[in-house]
Design an enzyme around this catalytic site. Structure first.
Site, short mmCIF file in Angstrom:
data_model
loop_
_atom_site.label_atom_id
_atom_site.label_comp_id
_atom_site.label_asym_id
_atom_site.label_seq_id
_atom_site.Cartn_x
_atom_site.Cartn_y
_atom_site.Cartn_z
N HIS A 1 39.07 -0.67 22.66
CA HIS A 1 40.52 -0.75 22.46
C HIS A 1 41.15 0.42 23.21
CE1 HIS A 1 40.40 -3.49 18.84
NE2 HIS A 1 39.16 -3.04 18.83
N HIS B 1 31.43 -8.93 20.69
CA HIS B 1 31.35 -8.78 22.15
C HIS B 1 31.88 -7.38 22.43
CE1 HIS B 1 32.53 -10.65 26.33
NE2 HIS B 1 32.21 -9.37 26.44
N GLN C 1 34.72 -0.25 18.13
CA GLN C 1 34.19 -0.52 16.79
C GLN C 1 32.86 -1.22 17.04
OE1 GLN C 1 37.59 -0.42 13.87
NE2 GLN C 1 38.10 -2.27 14.98
N HIS D 1 33.68 -4.19 23.20
CA HIS D 1 35.01 -3.98 23.80
C HIS D 1 35.57 -2.64 23.37
CE1 HIS D 1 35.56 -6.08 19.95
NE2 HIS D 1 36.71 -5.41 19.83
W1 AMW Z 1 37.45 -5.56 16.85
O1 AMW Z 1 38.00 -5.75 15.26
O2 AMW Z 1 36.25 -6.64 17.12
O3 AMW Z 1 37.14 -3.99 17.30
O4 AMW Z 1 38.81 -6.02 17.78
C1 AMW Z 1 39.06 -7.37 18.17
C2 AMW Z 1 40.31 -7.37 18.96
O5 AMW Z 1 40.36 -8.56 19.67
C3 AMW Z 1 41.58 -7.30 18.12
O6 AMW Z 1 42.45 -6.32 18.65
C4 AMW Z 1 42.15 -8.70 18.23
O7 AMW Z 1 43.55 -8.70 18.17
C5 AMW Z 1 41.66 -9.09 19.60
N1 AMW Z 1 41.52 -10.52 19.85
C6 AMW Z 1 40.95 -11.46 19.06
N2 AMW Z 1 40.96 -12.66 19.67
C7 AMW Z 1 41.54 -12.47 20.88
C8 AMW Z 1 41.85 -13.32 21.97
N3 AMW Z 1 41.58 -14.63 21.95
N4 AMW Z 1 42.46 -12.78 23.03
C9 AMW Z 1 42.74 -11.46 23.07
N5 AMW Z 1 42.48 -10.61 22.07
C10 AMW Z 1 41.88 -11.11 20.99
#
Ligand code: AMW
Length: 157
Positions: free
Chosen positions: A101, A97, A86, A99
């Protein structure tokens, strides 16, 4: 010994959550997975967008996702993967940041295949069964990372 810490956007990640390390990427277990085995591949450098990665970093992220996907698909008895970035807030990104999934998929996991995107876009709050997805405990995340780490012996330095 003090545990090493990493940054995932504004979040501090402990070593116990990390199960995969390559030169430019890390594999983390998820605080709020939308399905079992939903993990994240993050860049080691804290930058928000895919376009901020250089060629080596972007390549490394994709190769890391490939290795990680192979393992989680098998370990969670799945038959496919949804690999999603995303890339920016309007695309559902909540952690600034970059990433990817990596989400193991199987027959019948969501009523309609693309509902998974609604769930990711729900700002990670609500499951399709309408149960609220609570953040997992450190212990629970550590257990999953400990289970996955041995599959990546060449990627744990
Ligand atoms: W994104 O909506 O930015 O594409 O996805 C963010 C992801 O990071 C989500 O799946 C959320 O559950 C995960 N997340 C948020 N904070 C943490 C954390 N401290 N440790 C691991 N995963 C996290």
């Amino acid at each position: 010994m003090l545990s090493r810490m990493y940054q995932f956007g504004p979040h501090t990640i402990t070593e116990s959550q990390v199960f995969f390390k390559s030169k430019y990427s890390l594999g983390l277990v998820n605080l709020k997975p939308i399905t079992p085995g939903h993990v994240l591949v993050i860049s080691r450098r804290v930058v928000p967008r895919l376009r901020d990665l250089n060629t080596e970093e972007a390549t490394d992220m994709m190769l890391s996702a490939q290795k990680i996907g192979n393992v989680v698909e098998k370990q969670y008895q799945c038959t496919s993967l949804t690999n999603v970035i995303q890339d920016g807030p309007q695309a559902g990104q909540t952690v600034p940041h970059v990433h990817m999934h990596v989400i193991p998929r199987k027959v019948g996991d969501w009523a309609n295949n693309d509902d998974i995107y609604d769930e990711l876009a729900e700002k990670n709050k609500i499951r399709v069964d309408n149960e609220e997805r609570m953040p997992r405990s450190e212990q629970e995340m550590k257990q999953e990372a400990d289970m996955l780490r041995p599959f990546f012996e060449d990627n744990n330095t």
